[in-house]
Design a protein around this motif. Structure first.
Motif, PDB file in Angstrom:
ATOM      1  N   TYR A  74      68.242 153.999  57.403  1.00  0.00           N
ATOM      2  CA  TYR A  74      67.737 154.943  58.404  1.00  0.00           C
ATOM      3  C   TYR A  74      68.753 155.133  59.524  1.00  0.00           C
ATOM      4  O   TYR A  74      69.102 156.258  59.886  1.00  0.00           O
ATOM      5  CB  TYR A  74      66.402 154.408  58.945  1.00  0.00           C
ATOM      6  CG  TYR A  74      65.809 155.178  60.096  1.00  0.00           C
ATOM      7  CD1 TYR A  74      65.155 156.376  59.874  1.00  0.00           C
ATOM      8  CD2 TYR A  74      65.890 154.697  61.401  1.00  0.00           C
ATOM      9  CE1 TYR A  74      64.596 157.079  60.919  1.00  0.00           C
ATOM     10  CE2 TYR A  74      65.325 155.387  62.456  1.00  0.00           C
ATOM     11  CZ  TYR A  74      64.674 156.574  62.209  1.00  0.00           C
ATOM     12  OH  TYR A  74      64.128 157.269  63.253  1.00  0.00           O
ATOM     13  N   VAL A  75      69.259 154.025  60.065  1.00  0.00           N
ATOM     14  CA  VAL A  75      70.230 154.097  61.163  1.00  0.00           C
ATOM     15  C   VAL A  75      71.541 154.691  60.680  1.00  0.00           C
ATOM     16  O   VAL A  75      72.164 155.498  61.380  1.00  0.00           O
ATOM     17  CB  VAL A  75      70.431 152.699  61.801  1.00  0.00           C
ATOM     18  CG1 VAL A  75      71.588 152.684  62.768  1.00  0.00           C
ATOM     19  CG2 VAL A  75      69.159 152.264  62.502  1.00  0.00           C
ATOM     20  N   ALA A  76      71.976 154.334  59.461  1.00  0.00           N
ATOM     21  CA  ALA A  76      73.224 154.887  58.926  1.00  0.00           C
ATOM     22  C   ALA A  76      73.110 156.393  58.743  1.00  0.00           C
ATOM     23  O   ALA A  76      74.037 157.138  59.095  1.00  0.00           O
ATOM     24  CB  ALA A  76      73.577 154.212  57.600  1.00  0.00           C
ATOM     25  N   GLY A  77      71.990 156.865  58.218  1.00  0.00           N
ATOM     26  CA  GLY A  77      71.800 158.310  58.059  1.00  0.00           C
ATOM     27  C   GLY A  77      71.778 159.027  59.398  1.00  0.00           C
ATOM     28  O   GLY A  77      72.359 160.104  59.552  1.00  0.00           O
ATOM     29  N   GLU A  78      71.148 158.410  60.375  1.00  0.00           N
ATOM     30  CA  GLU A  78      71.091 159.003  61.721  1.00  0.00           C
ATOM     31  C   GLU A  78      72.478 159.055  62.356  1.00  0.00           C
ATOM     32  O   GLU A  78      72.877 160.067  62.932  1.00  0.00           O
ATOM     33  CB  GLU A  78      70.130 158.182  62.574  1.00  0.00           C
ATOM     34  CG  GLU A  78      69.807 158.797  63.909  1.00  0.00           C
ATOM     35  CD  GLU A  78      68.767 158.009  64.681  1.00  0.00           C
ATOM     36  OE1 GLU A  78      68.545 158.382  65.845  1.00  0.00           O
ATOM     37  OE2 GLU A  78      68.194 157.048  64.156  1.00  0.00           O
ATOM     38  N   LEU A  79      73.240 157.972  62.247  1.00  0.00           N
ATOM     39  CA  LEU A  79      74.578 157.933  62.846  1.00  0.00           C
ATOM     40  C   LEU A  79      75.547 158.872  62.142  1.00  0.00           C
ATOM     41  O   LEU A  79      76.391 159.513  62.792  1.00  0.00           O
ATOM     42  CB  LEU A  79      75.124 156.506  62.843  1.00  0.00           C
ATOM     43  CG  LEU A  79      74.443 155.535  63.801  1.00  0.00           C
ATOM     44  CD1 LEU A  79      75.000 154.133  63.623  1.00  0.00           C
ATOM     45  CD2 LEU A  79      74.587 156.003  65.237  1.00  0.00           C
TER      46      LEU A  79
END
Length: 185
Positions: free
Chosen positions: A86-91
């Motif tokens: 989730y965080v990787a996709g957001e970043l």
């Protein structure tokens, strides 16, 4: 200044998220699965404790504890990769949006007389806020939708009449909230 619709802003930001959308969606699904796991762990543990106390069966209590520990281990095994995805996709989406903004800023040159601090603020703050709002919108929808679907299937499988009652009660509350939300706002 012309007002831009929220749907258009979401569409614009999700356009930047498109290459990373599978990562974001799978991560969000795994991340939001915690809503179901807490309910399942609670039901297994409370059902096992209640059954063990009523029957004075400590083996059943031990099995309920082991089932809850197993569910907790599965919960952790799904939660951490989900958060990371989730965080990787957001970043990655934020970086892609910031790159597009930087190219637009560099192409505009110095003739627009915008201070570099404003540009940096727009790149860091505004881009991050737009991406996190869109990612949080997806997560909040799934946080509500996943438990409803999974727990509804569970209730229907256990007792279909209770499932029908719960469906109509949920529909009643949903309609009531929809009718009352705007006047209260």
């Amino acid at each position: 200044m012309k007002q831009i619709s929220r749907l258009r802003i979401f569409g614009f930001v999700y356009g930047f998220a498109r290459p990373h959308l599978p990562l974001l969606v799978i991560g969000t699904l795994l991340y939001t699965s915690q809503a179901v796991f807490f309910s399942l762990m609670n039901a297994v543990l409370m059902g096992g404790i209640t059954g063990a106390m009523l029957n004075l069966d400590f083996t059943a209590l031990w099995m309920a504890g082991l089932q809850a520990v197993g569910l907790f281990a599965l919960f952790i095994a799904l939660l951490w990769p989900g958060i990371l995805m989730y965080v990787a996709g957001e970043l990655k989406t934020k970086r892609r949006l910031q790159t597009k903004m930087l190219r637009a800023f560099m192409a505009s040159g110095t003739e627009d007389r915008v201070h570099s601090g404003e540009r940096l603020s727009a790149m860091n703050t505004d881009a991050g806020l737009a991406v996190s709002l869109c990612a949080d919108a997806l997560a909040s929808v799934l946080f509500c939708l996943i438990p409803i679907v999974v727990l509804s299937i569970t209730v229907f499988a256990m007792e279909w009449r209770l499932g029908v009652y719960a469906f109509f009660a949920g529909l009643f509350f949903l309609l009531g909230q929809g009718l009352l939300a705007e006047p209260m706002a």
